[in-house]
Design a protein around this motif. Structure first.
Motif, PDB file in Angstrom:
ATOM      1  N   TYR A  49       0.837  -1.201   0.000  1.00  0.00           N
ATOM      2  CA  TYR A  49       0.000   0.000   0.000  1.00  0.00           C
ATOM      3  C   TYR A  49       0.871   1.249   0.000  1.00  0.00           C
ATOM      4  O   TYR A  49       1.957   1.257   0.577  1.00  0.00           O
ATOM      5  CB  TYR A  49      -0.905   0.015   1.233  1.00  0.00           C
ATOM      6  N   ILE A  52       2.447   7.488   0.975  1.00  0.00           N
ATOM      7  CA  ILE A  52       2.122   8.891   0.690  1.00  0.00           C
ATOM      8  C   ILE A  52       1.484   8.976  -0.699  1.00  0.00           C
ATOM      9  O   ILE A  52       1.546   8.026  -1.474  1.00  0.00           O
ATOM     10  CB  ILE A  52       3.393   9.785   0.712  1.00  0.00           C
ATOM     11  N   SER A  53       0.869  10.127  -0.975  1.00  0.00           N
ATOM     12  CA  SER A  53       0.279  10.328  -2.294  1.00  0.00           C
ATOM     13  C   SER A  53       1.334  10.842  -3.259  1.00  0.00           C
ATOM     14  O   SER A  53       2.307  11.482  -2.863  1.00  0.00           O
ATOM     15  CB  SER A  53      -0.862  11.341  -2.209  1.00  0.00           C
ATOM     16  N   GLY A 133      -2.170  13.079  -5.575  1.00  0.00           N
ATOM     17  CA  GLY A 133      -2.611  11.698  -5.757  1.00  0.00           C
ATOM     18  C   GLY A 133      -2.998  11.343  -7.176  1.00  0.00           C
ATOM     19  O   GLY A 133      -3.615  10.312  -7.407  1.00  0.00           O
ATOM     20  N   VAL A 136      -0.714   8.132  -7.437  1.00  0.00           N
ATOM     21  CA  VAL A 136      -0.998   7.188  -6.354  1.00  0.00           C
ATOM     22  C   VAL A 136      -1.594   7.961  -5.186  1.00  0.00           C
ATOM     23  O   VAL A 136      -1.131   9.053  -4.874  1.00  0.00           O
ATOM     24  CB  VAL A 136       0.296   6.512  -5.847  1.00  0.00           C
ATOM     25  N   CYS A 137      -2.623   7.391  -4.552  1.00  0.00           N
ATOM     26  CA  CYS A 137      -3.170   7.997  -3.336  1.00  0.00           C
ATOM     27  C   CYS A 137      -2.669   7.232  -2.124  1.00  0.00           C
ATOM     28  O   CYS A 137      -2.642   5.997  -2.139  1.00  0.00           O
ATOM     29  CB  CYS A 137      -4.695   7.956  -3.347  1.00  0.00           C
ATOM     30  N   ALA A 138      -2.250   7.960  -1.083  1.00  0.00           N
ATOM     31  CA  ALA A 138      -1.796   7.314   0.151  1.00  0.00           C
ATOM     32  C   ALA A 138      -2.838   6.299   0.593  1.00  0.00           C
ATOM     33  O   ALA A 138      -4.037   6.563   0.529  1.00  0.00           O
ATOM     34  CB  ALA A 138      -1.579   8.358   1.232  1.00  0.00           C
ATOM     35  N   GLY A 139      -2.381   5.107   0.994  1.00  0.00           N
ATOM     36  CA  GLY A 139      -3.293   4.090   1.487  1.00  0.00           C
ATOM     37  C   GLY A 139      -3.843   3.189   0.399  1.00  0.00           C
ATOM     38  O   GLY A 139      -4.395   2.121   0.680  1.00  0.00           O
ATOM     39  N   GLU A 140      -3.688   3.602  -0.864  1.00  0.00           N
ATOM     40  CA  GLU A 140      -4.157   2.774  -1.978  1.00  0.00           C
ATOM     41  C   GLU A 140      -3.250   1.564  -2.146  1.00  0.00           C
ATOM     42  O   GLU A 140      -2.051   1.639  -1.887  1.00  0.00           O
ATOM     43  CB  GLU A 140      -4.115   3.583  -3.277  1.00  0.00           C
ATOM     44  N   MET A 141      -3.833   0.463  -2.614  1.00  0.00           N
ATOM     45  CA  MET A 141      -3.023  -0.721  -2.895  1.00  0.00           C
ATOM     46  C   MET A 141      -2.247  -0.493  -4.188  1.00  0.00           C
ATOM     47  O   MET A 141      -2.826  -0.168  -5.217  1.00  0.00           O
ATOM     48  CB  MET A 141      -3.911  -1.960  -3.027  1.00  0.00           C
ATOM     49  N   ILE A 142      -0.920  -0.599  -4.102  1.00  0.00           N
ATOM     50  CA  ILE A 142      -0.097  -0.442  -5.300  1.00  0.00           C
ATOM     51  C   ILE A 142       0.035  -1.777  -6.024  1.00  0.00           C
ATOM     52  O   ILE A 142      -0.135  -1.864  -7.230  1.00  0.00           O
ATOM     53  CB  ILE A 142       1.305   0.102  -4.934  1.00  0.00           C
ATOM     54  N   LEU A 143       0.303  -2.825  -5.249  1.00  0.00           N
ATOM     55  CA  LEU A 143       0.458  -4.167  -5.817  1.00  0.00           C
ATOM     56  C   LEU A 143      -0.218  -5.181  -4.901  1.00  0.00           C
ATOM     57  O   LEU A 143      -0.048  -5.103  -3.681  1.00  0.00           O
ATOM     58  CB  LEU A 143       1.939  -4.541  -5.906  1.00  0.00           C
TER      59      LEU A 143
ATOM     60  N   VAL B 555      -8.233  12.483  -0.746  1.00  0.00           N
ATOM     61  CA  VAL B 555      -6.863  13.004  -0.730  1.00  0.00           C
ATOM     62  C   VAL B 555      -6.849  14.518  -0.906  1.00  0.00           C
ATOM     63  O   VAL B 555      -6.103  15.236  -0.228  1.00  0.00           O
ATOM     64  CB  VAL B 555      -6.019  12.321  -1.828  1.00  0.00           C
ATOM     65  N   LEU B 574      -9.804   6.312   5.854  1.00  0.00           N
ATOM     66  CA  LEU B 574      -8.424   6.043   5.438  1.00  0.00           C
ATOM     67  C   LEU B 574      -7.542   7.268   5.676  1.00  0.00           C
ATOM     68  O   LEU B 574      -6.380   7.163   6.029  1.00  0.00           O
ATOM     69  CB  LEU B 574      -8.427   5.669   3.952  1.00  0.00           C
ATOM     70  N   TYR B 575      -8.142   8.483   5.530  1.00  0.00           N
ATOM     71  CA  TYR B 575      -7.376   9.723   5.703  1.00  0.00           C
ATOM     72  C   TYR B 575      -7.753  10.449   6.986  1.00  0.00           C
ATOM     73  O   TYR B 575      -7.471  11.621   7.144  1.00  0.00           O
ATOM     74  CB  TYR B 575      -7.563  10.626   4.485  1.00  0.00           C
TER      75      TYR B 575
END
Lengths: 635, 635
Positions: A49, A52-53, A133, A136-143, B555, B574-575
């Protein structure tokens, strides 16, 4: 003296049941944390996750000025608006958007005036602003978990403030070479020495799959010594491979060693090559007995170890690229086994051709030359020539489309041409199969080759090749490319110890002759000479001993296992043999009209005419050159 | 303030002319000698010839006995022959054939008797004997030059007594990051800081291609500093990449630096993204100015540096796997550039679909998610939705066939499902695109998705989803899977500083609202609420400011660039934002009947019903669960 295998398990069943047994024994992968920049190609241990954004602030997406959009409303070509100092802030790409601004105008759209900047179009709110963001938004699943990390994923993780990532650890795979005759690779082995290069092949395969091979010292055929080493390896590594000692010979201890330390799950798999395989475990750790022949070992590791690694990395089976191809020669297989046949492949026109390579389990070059693997299922007797079969592709398809397929009589100059071809035109490749001159003619007739090396003597006329083309291509459709004249003769041990003076001497009692296979031009010459010189083949010891190339005939003589053989000068000189000249023959290249305009054939013609070809051929010796690369009139 | 680029060279032309210029300047690869066991994946510098034959002695191919074939002649089932001591020698596989013997009989065919061994079949001369050179003959070419070394080739070389091999050296590629705002990756950057992760992406790409990346320290935007670093790098490395500073902003020195040290061959290539590229050289060494946006950089390196590396390794261009796919959304492109569009792909039935991903050059995740690259040629304005286009595949085809394609409304739970799906069934993958509920319905109608997340409020009936299905699928053909109830409301900055009490407060002067895109369920809810609560959209500052997901709305508020936005509770929490609840909506999954029986959808249903799904959702908060995974009656 030997005992029958515990079983003859079908491959699919063994694969499934063995893995299940390992899992219930507690076999599972380890994970480790690595810096993100070094994580390419690894597999995520769990979902990743963003911390940071990205961008982490509202940023200008252009070089220009930041403004309040409503200050620009009403601006048009005819009614420009001028923004005064304080109404705008100059920004470069990536600069933060100043407090209160909500749009960016590109530098290209600005006209500087003495009292400010003039614009001829209103700015839409939020235009040319990279919002927080956007990427990418903070807290979002990247992989998600168990995903391969790509270069772009590395960028995404770092952009998201992720500096370290937990990945599935590379399994440590122990490779234990065993055997009394096994010696490290060297350039001067003694008779009986067996060079230990399997561990290098297996290591390279394992590294490609993301595992970490650990090769142990060679162990002699001794139960206690092998047991001690396996115990040590099972302690230090995640998986153990014991190489050789897996068959049923006098000194095969692997099965009993594994049984004494853990469990032999299966001994003997219904595959060929590869039957004498042991699937076992010590505790939760897989311990496999791999057959000693390199080809068997490669196939066993690919088909039985790979699924274990897939489970470790939590991956599905690799996408094997299956294609349909036409079989150029029959494949005969036993009913008892699932057989893996290495095939050489190439496109001739739009037809993809598959030619079976040498089947011997010891022939590692067959794997090097293989473009694909043909599987003959258990219970099937094989396939006839011309059959359409499904092949698992090992080479890239675009490479096959750019491969010059040469099938026919062997000459070392073909290898030199292959080298020159690829060096001259990196996108082109050459693949040659040695099936003799007649085999080459048939391959061209069946549309399976771009070219065939032939040197066929018409025993009536004494003329080479032409009469055969008339016979086998009555309607034409082929071209004959002048290649070289070759010095044919008897290859003899250095110093000619048996004092051979003429061809007829090959029938002398005590002399061991080595012959070429039927259909080869040299065999036809041999039989022709037997007639003309009144030699009875039955009187020639070794008449039925057949080798496939001039080189391999020379090697038998150089190695002392034969006293004479018919072949070309270049092969004899390669091994510093004595040579009794008999005749000069014409070695030409047969090319079907349909292949003439391919870049491969055109490059071949260009090379035959080149000086560097002349130089290489002259360096080899025993050849005469008469305008190579020119066409021979077929009248 | 800026200057126009020197040129706008078409890509193919620039690629060809630049390489030609480098070659005439003397650009060429180095070679090095490495131990054969460590040579896997390298390219041979020249042809490799065998030093010894393999096997290097005539060896038994079986466990059994070595004999003189003629001693066995006449042996049959009815007339067995018994060999006395001295007439045979016991041999194991790999043992040398004793002097005088010319055949081997397998142990399985022997019957031991008191006075010797009895056989019931004659041995053919040379049977079960591995002749010298069966695998490799000394002096034979094992590999031509410029060929990739495979694991089997390692075995062939070692078998041939070749212990070291000359290979093409890995080119050292310098990466020089430049820019005043550039900082190393971290988890707490200041506004205006730009994280330097390009060098990590480029390094990973370069390593995959066999090059050796060398990342230099970050250099400020200063002509002399950049010049000194480029000089140093050109001295120590084979190729130099200067990252950023290649455009026409106020502080772009790269072009002048390269010009001062050598030659700028081209500045400005007609590609998008990637136009501000510099192709230069210092002496015979390529020096490239790479754009700063990661996506631009990746495309420039792939399209302009890769051919330089291919020349170095003496390889033809890589076989790009081209496929035809159906475009799910239109792609608009400029006439002036050749544009590279990242697309997400998946099979729905037998149709391969390609969905354009975010086009922003800064969006590195678009490359991570990309399954392919669609090239829009220069001079073409783009393609309409539904067009059949040719795409360069980046993912493996078998993976695309096993990918669950979800297109529709966004919810973070989709990412969790993607993680659970692949972890549960490693052979399955999930790919989701966020185009809003209506977009999802249209995608399912066009047969482009296996599933769509929808939450569409019928403003007449107050019922979710059903009436929309009746309208858009009058003939049925779809199923509606119960998923979750979601808490919708106003997301507000922590502590609700502006004291928002009800929905209508969003029209307050000074309040900055952030909206969702048209067609999203949340936007429909927003407009519905404006009606019911008598809010004039024109009075809402930021009504036209659109974000694509709940997370990105959250965000903006967390980042202080907006004061309110409509969205779901899980995104707000989440934020750590304040949340003013408004309603609970039904978020369901629409599945076409045609996709119902696919393993992907069946696994999805299984997961929705699982406890681990319940656990994950409850941990996120703001959801209600009512028999997820069950079917909703469509009337």
């Amino acid at each position: 003296m030997g005992f029958s295998y515990l079983n003859n398990m079908p491959l699919a069943q063994a694969r499934k049941a063995y893995l299940a047994r390992l899992i219930e024994s507690g076999f599972a992968s380890r994970t480790e944390t690595v810096p993100v920049p070094e994580s390419c190609g690894r597999f995520t241990a769990r979902a990743v996750y963003a911390a940071i954004s990205a961008p982490h602030y509202a940023a200008s997406a252009m070089d220009g000025i930041a403004v309040r959009a409503h200050d620009t409303f009403g601006a048009t070509e005819t009614t420009p608006v001028t923004l005064k100092a304080g109404q705008y802030v100059v920004v470069d790409t990536g600069d933060p958007i100043p407090e209160g601004c909500d749009a960016v105008i590109m530098v290209e759209e600005l006209v500087r005036t003495e009292d400010g900047v003039t614009i001829h179009a209103a700015a839409a709110p939020w235009q040319h602003i990279r919002q927080i963001g956007e990427d990418v938004c903070a807290g979002e699943m990247i992989l998600p978990g168990a995903m391969e990390i790509t270069p772009a994923a590395i960028g995404a993780m770092l952009a998201g403030g992720v500096l370290e990532v937990e990945v599935i650890a590379a399994p440590r795979v122990a490779i234990i070479p065993t055997g009394d005759e096994i010696v490290p690779p060297c350039a001067d082995p003694k008779p009986g020495d067996i060079l230990e290069f399997n561990s290098s092949i297996f290591s390279a395969m394992l590294r490609r799959w993301g595992a970490e091979p650990v090769t142990y010292p060679i162990v002699k055929d001794d139960f206690d010594a092998i047991r001690a080493m396996v115990e040590r390896a099972a302690d230090a590594c995640d998986i153990v491979l014991v190489n050789a000692g897996s068959s049923a010979g006098r000194e095969d201890y692997t099965a009993s060693v594994i049984a004494s330390l853990g469990e032999v799950v299966y001994h003997g798999i219904a595959i060929k090559p590869g039957k004498p395989t042991i699937l076992g475990r010590v505790g939760a750790k897989p311990v496999l007995g791999i057959p000693g022949y390199p080809v068997s070992g490669i196939i066993v590791i690919d088909n039985l170890l790979r699924p274990v690694l897939d489970h470790w990395f939590r991956q599905g089976p690799d996408g094997t690229h299956l294609v349909t191809a036409t079989l150029t020669r029959p494949v005969v297989s036993g009913l008892k086994y699932e057989e893996f046949v290495r095939v050489r492949m190439g496109y001739v026109g739009d037809r993809l051709m598959a030619s079976p390579l040498a089947r011997g389990s010891g022939v590692v070059t067959s794997f090097m030359k293989a473009d694909g693997i043909l599987t003959v299922p258990q219970g099937l007797e094989g396939y006839p020539a011309g059959e359409t079969v499904t092949v698992r592709l090992l080479s890239e398809e675009h490479r096959l489309r750019n491969t010059l397929v040469v099938i026919g009589s062997h000459d070392p100059l073909l290898d030199e041409l292959a080298d020159m071809l690829h060096s001259d035109a990196p996108e082109l490749y050459m693949s040659s199969a040695h099936v003799g001159s007649m085999g080459g003619i048939m391959a061209v007739r069946r549309g399976e080759a771009h070219a065939a090396g032939i040197h066929l003597l018409d025993t009536e006329t004494g003329v080479y090749n032409l009469s055969f083309l008339k016979k086998y291509f009555p309607n034409g459709g082929v071209k004959l490319l002048r290649c070289v004249g070759r010095q044919q003769g008897l290859m003899l041990p250095k110093g000619n110890p048996m004092g051979i003076r003429c061809f007829a001497d090959i029938a002398r009692p005590g002399l061991r002759y080595v012959n070429r296979q039927k259909g080869s031009g040299t065999r036809i010459l041999m039989d022709y000479l037997c007639q003309t010189d009144g030699v009875d083949p039955a009187a020639v010891y070794g008449y039925e001993r057949e080798e496939l190339t001039h080189t391999s005939v020379a090697v038998q003589i150089a190695g002392g296992s034969a006293d004479a053989g018919l072949g070309i000068y270049s092969a004899a000189s390669l091994y510093d043999l004595d040579f009794l000249p008999i005749c000069i023959e014409e070695y030409d290249l047969l090319v079907p009209d349909s292949a003439w305009d391919t870049p491969m054939v055109q490059k071949l013609v260009e090379l035959l005419k080149s000086d560097k070809f002349r130089d290489r051929i002259e360096a080899m010796g025993g050849y005469t050159l008469d305008r190579p690369g020119t066409l021979i009139e077929l009248d």
